[in-house]
Design a protein around this motif. Sequence first.
Motif, PDB file in Angstrom:
ATOM      1  N   UNK A  72       0.853  -1.191   0.000  1.00 36.70           N
ATOM      2  CA  UNK A  72       0.000   0.000   0.000  1.00 36.70           C
ATOM      3  C   UNK A  72       0.888   1.239   0.000  1.00 36.70           C
ATOM      4  N   UNK A  73       0.754   2.054  -1.034  1.00 35.25           N
ATOM      5  CA  UNK A  73       1.496   3.316  -1.109  1.00 35.25           C
ATOM      6  C   UNK A  73       0.600   4.395  -0.506  1.00 35.25           C
ATOM      7  N   UNK A  79       3.791  13.562  -4.648  1.00 35.84           N
ATOM      8  CA  UNK A  79       3.223  12.780  -5.753  1.00 35.84           C
ATOM      9  C   UNK A  79       4.304  12.011  -6.499  1.00 35.84           C
ATOM     10  N   UNK A  80       5.455  12.635  -6.699  1.00 36.57           N
ATOM     11  CA  UNK A  80       6.538  11.965  -7.420  1.00 36.57           C
ATOM     12  C   UNK A  80       6.993  10.716  -6.674  1.00 36.57           C
ATOM     13  N   UNK A  81       7.167  10.832  -5.350  1.00 33.99           N
ATOM     14  CA  UNK A  81       7.587   9.671  -4.551  1.00 33.99           C
ATOM     15  C   UNK A  81       6.520   8.586  -4.583  1.00 33.99           C
ATOM     16  N   UNK A  82       5.257   8.994  -4.557  1.00 33.58           N
ATOM     17  CA  UNK A  82       4.151   8.029  -4.613  1.00 33.58           C
ATOM     18  C   UNK A  82       4.197   7.223  -5.904  1.00 33.58           C
ATOM     19  N   UNK A  83       4.376   7.915  -7.038  1.00 33.89           N
ATOM     20  CA  UNK A  83       4.382   7.252  -8.339  1.00 33.89           C
ATOM     21  C   UNK A  83       5.609   6.341  -8.476  1.00 33.89           C
ATOM     22  N   UNK A  84       6.794   6.846  -8.104  1.00 35.56           N
ATOM     23  CA  UNK A  84       8.018   6.046  -8.203  1.00 35.56           C
ATOM     24  C   UNK A  84       7.941   4.803  -7.319  1.00 35.56           C
ATOM     25  N   UNK A 100      -2.788   5.365  -2.571  1.00 29.37           N
ATOM     26  CA  UNK A 100      -3.632   6.512  -2.233  1.00 29.37           C
ATOM     27  C   UNK A 100      -3.357   7.623  -3.238  1.00 29.37           C
ATOM     28  N   UNK A 101      -4.424   8.215  -3.781  1.00 31.87           N
ATOM     29  CA  UNK A 101      -4.284   9.331  -4.723  1.00 31.87           C
ATOM     30  C   UNK A 101      -4.758  10.617  -4.078  1.00 31.87           C
ATOM     31  N   UNK A 102      -4.057  11.697  -4.380  1.00 32.32           N
ATOM     32  CA  UNK A 102      -4.420  13.001  -3.814  1.00 32.32           C
ATOM     33  C   UNK A 102      -5.293  13.817  -4.757  1.00 32.32           C
ATOM     34  N   UNK A 110      -1.524   6.738 -11.620  1.00 32.46           N
ATOM     35  CA  UNK A 110      -1.346   5.474 -10.895  1.00 32.46           C
ATOM     36  C   UNK A 110      -1.997   4.313 -11.647  1.00 32.46           C
ATOM     37  N   UNK A 111      -3.164   4.559 -12.205  1.00 35.22           N
ATOM     38  CA  UNK A 111      -3.840   3.524 -12.998  1.00 35.22           C
ATOM     39  C   UNK A 111      -3.036   3.172 -14.240  1.00 35.22           C
ATOM     40  N   UNK A 112      -2.447   4.191 -14.885  1.00 36.62           N
ATOM     41  CA  UNK A 112      -1.667   3.986 -16.115  1.00 36.62           C
ATOM     42  C   UNK A 112      -0.434   3.108 -15.863  1.00 36.62           C
ATOM     43  N   UNK A 113       0.142   3.234 -14.670  1.00 35.51           N
ATOM     44  CA  UNK A 113       1.357   2.450 -14.393  1.00 35.51           C
ATOM     45  C   UNK A 113       1.037   1.072 -13.824  1.00 35.51           C
TER      46      UNK A 113
END
Length: 223
Positions: A72-73, A79-84, A100-102, A110-113
Amino acid sequence: MKKNQFVIIGMGRFGSSLGKELIELGYEVLGIDMDEEIVNEMSHALTHTVAADSTDEEALRSLGVRNFDCGVVAIGDDIQASILTAILLKDLGVKQVVAKAMSELHGRVLEKIGVDRVIYPERDMGVRVAHQLVSPNLLDYIELSKDYTIAELAVPKCLDGMSLQELNPRAKFGCSIVAINKSNGVIIAPTAADTLQEKDIMVVIGTNHQIDAFEGSVTAKSR
């Protein structure tokens, strides 16, 4: 049977609350955060806690995150750290990645990755609270999809003693009562002969429109 193990990255309000609840439910939880003070505060509450940079692939690999059933992220301010972090969890082979999305845009990325599930805690809680404020009998409201909802409705005094056959929400509104929570236990998949008592809780599933119509009818009867 082995219980699922969770790794939660980001020990803010959402991450720490989620971790504590999973522990209460009997699961093992590894909490990761860059802030050593937060990690120390949470050390007594979770199975393990570690201070680490979740954007460092080697750090995650050394912690064995690939062996966890769910990652769980929960990073809330970067946002950058969340995606990475989500990318690394996917690359390292974590079976299920939840993040978690802000914002809607953050969620779309997040869905795309390939994140398996995107959570919008602030938005979803706002929706639920709004419905509770305008519907006096509504105790909880969870949107299952764009069209379908599951809701908990308190049984008002005017429905006391009424059977599900008499109420017949499926024929009248198209929604179904899938459970009744009574003071002495829960009736799952109740029959037409089951009766309601004041202060029971009906668990109802249907489209948003169907549940709104049913809830409106219940509210009108209770006036």
